[in-house]
Motif scaffolding. Structure first.
Motif, mmCIF file in Angstrom:
data_model
loop_
_atom_site.group_PDB
_atom_site.id
_atom_site.type_symbol
_atom_site.label_atom_id
_atom_site.label_comp_id
_atom_site.label_asym_id
_atom_site.label_seq_id
_atom_site.Cartn_x
_atom_site.Cartn_y
_atom_site.Cartn_z
ATOM 1 N N UNK A 207 0.865 -1.178 0.000
ATOM 2 C CA UNK A 207 0.000 0.000 0.000
ATOM 3 C C UNK A 207 0.900 1.226 0.000
ATOM 4 N N UNK A 208 0.771 2.063 -1.008
ATOM 5 C CA UNK A 208 1.527 3.311 -1.060
ATOM 6 C C UNK A 208 0.528 4.458 -1.138
ATOM 7 N N UNK A 209 0.772 5.515 -0.356
ATOM 8 C CA UNK A 209 -0.237 6.558 -0.178
ATOM 9 C C UNK A 209 0.456 7.892 0.045
ATOM 10 N N UNK A 210 -0.085 8.950 -0.580
ATOM 11 C CA UNK A 210 0.503 10.269 -0.337
ATOM 12 C C UNK A 210 -0.284 11.084 0.677
ATOM 13 N N UNK A 211 -1.353 10.508 1.238
ATOM 14 C CA UNK A 211 -2.145 11.220 2.234
ATOM 15 C C UNK A 211 -2.932 12.372 1.669
#
Length: 401
Positions: A207-211
């Protein structure tokens, strides 16, 4: 006392929920017919991978007598999770222990095929797309199918998903757009052809996320496949507004590279290197909690009853448990009406809070990036809840099919 007449039970939808319902009914000696628009169990891509929880999906599999069949296909190592920010920095990771069987993964297509192989021959009427369901009185309904076919049933089980044609018999609720759209992409023979992606995803999920409304979620499937979902908080018609044709792979890639500018170079192949183009999947949900007045002769299971965000992984698990519990109620109660009432009371109480929580999880993940459960504690809860479930209701059906 059971009714003397054999009830006519029609399940609409041969996905996992509909097939599970049929399987458990048949284990109790109850006739059922399942209707599905597909030409066969493998007529279309069934989607990615599912984690089947010890306290829900696995309980249903026990009732169906299919835990051994499931275990032969399941991937316990697929429970692994890796969480990154958009720069590739590791935020959190989880590696399941050697005996962790709280939520093993199985491909959706494998699950559907397994269940289809374990209902009686002729149970599923493939190629039967439901057009309308009409109440005839006394709990009896008439089902009309594309091509002119029709049947009547004493109990209609809507297992026909998000856009259920059975749901209007009990509720006027319709799915709404969540504000999040996923672009699904697929990578084949990943360890040889896409080694960078394979390393990042590992045995399970990344899971990759930039918020700030953008994410990449990828999952290992069986047979050397990886599926990824490029997530965006955006308008439903984002591609129209951007002037991007979804079947124009180059245009979609250019759009994504612009939108995800500044992301780590190791993550960009998820946007650019897919083997089969892009599939647009806007996320919908039903209002939650959702319930309806008891309607004789009809009920819903799974997404037809409580379509929710995938965050939390409860949708398919609840669908399987719904189906098994409804079938058990039909077998144990004196009338179909009593069975449906018993099933719905429990299903409403269980699904409502989980659907609300799934929506909140989606919102947090795509606004702040803060959706990172403690997976070890989560798995322990699944196991404890499963033990409590078995104590409360007695041992599941275990006789050979």
């Amino acid at each position: 006392m059971k009714p003397k007449a054999t009830p006519r039970i029609a399940v609409v939808g041969a996905g996992p929920a509909g097939l599970m319902c049929a399987r458990v009914l048949q284990r109790h000696g109850i006739d059922v017919t399942v209707y599905d628009a597909d030409a066969s169990a493998d007529a279309r891509d069934a989607g990615g991978t599912l984690d089947l929880h010890a306290d829900s999906g696995q309980i249903a599999l026990e009732d169906a007598g299919l835990m051994d069949a499931f275990t032969a296909l399941a991937r316990p190592e697929g429970q692994a999770k890796l969480r990154l920010d958009q720069h590739g920095a590791v935020l959190d990771s989880f590696v399941p222990g050697p005996d962790d069987d709280a939520a093993p993964e199985i491909d959706r297509g494998q699950l559907r095929a397994m269940l289809a192989a374990h209902v009686a021959p002729g149970t599923v009427r493939w190629g039967h797309k439901l057009l309308a369901a009409e109440p005839l009185g006394g709990g009896v309904h008439r089902l009309a199918f594309e091509g002119g076919g029709h049947t009547e049933a004493d109990l209609v089980v809507g297992a026909d998903g998000a856009w259920s044609r059975v749901r209007p018999l009990v509720s006027d609720a319709v799915p709404y757009y969540s504000g999040v759209c996923l672009l699904e992409v697929r990578f084949d023979d990943v360890d040889r052809r896409h080694p960078g992606i394979a390393r990042l995803v590992g045995d399970g999920h990344v899971f990759a996320n930039n918020g700030d409304g953008q994410a990449i979620i990828a999952q290992r499937n069986s047979s050397g496949h990886i599926r990824a979902y490029i997530g965006m908080r955006t308008a439903h018609d984002w591609h129209t507004a951007a002037g991007v044709a979804l079947d124009d792979g180059a245009a979609v890639r250019d759009f994504l590279l612009a939108e995800f500018g500044g992301w780590d170079a190791r993550l960009l192949p998820f946007l650019t290197d897919a083997d089969h183009g892009y599939v647009n999947r806007p996320l919908y949900a039903l209002p939650a909690p959702l319930a309806w007045e008891h309607t004789p002769g009809v009920t819903l299971v799974g997404d037809a009853a409580h379509l929710m965000s995938p965050f939390g992984g409860n949708g398919a698990n609840l669908a399987l448990l719904d189906a098994a519990e409804l079938a058990r109620a039909v077998a144990e109660e004196p009338t179909l009406d009593a069975a449906v009432a018993r099933y719905e009371e429990v299903m409403f109480a269980r699904s409502g809070p989980l659907a609300v929580g799934a929506g909140q999880g989606l919102e947090r993940f795509f606004t702040t990036g803060s959706h990172a459960p403690d997976h070890a504690a989560e798995h322990q809860r699944y196991k404890e809840a499963a033990a409590a479930y078995r104590r409360d209701r007695g041992a599941p059906v275990t006789e050979a099919a």
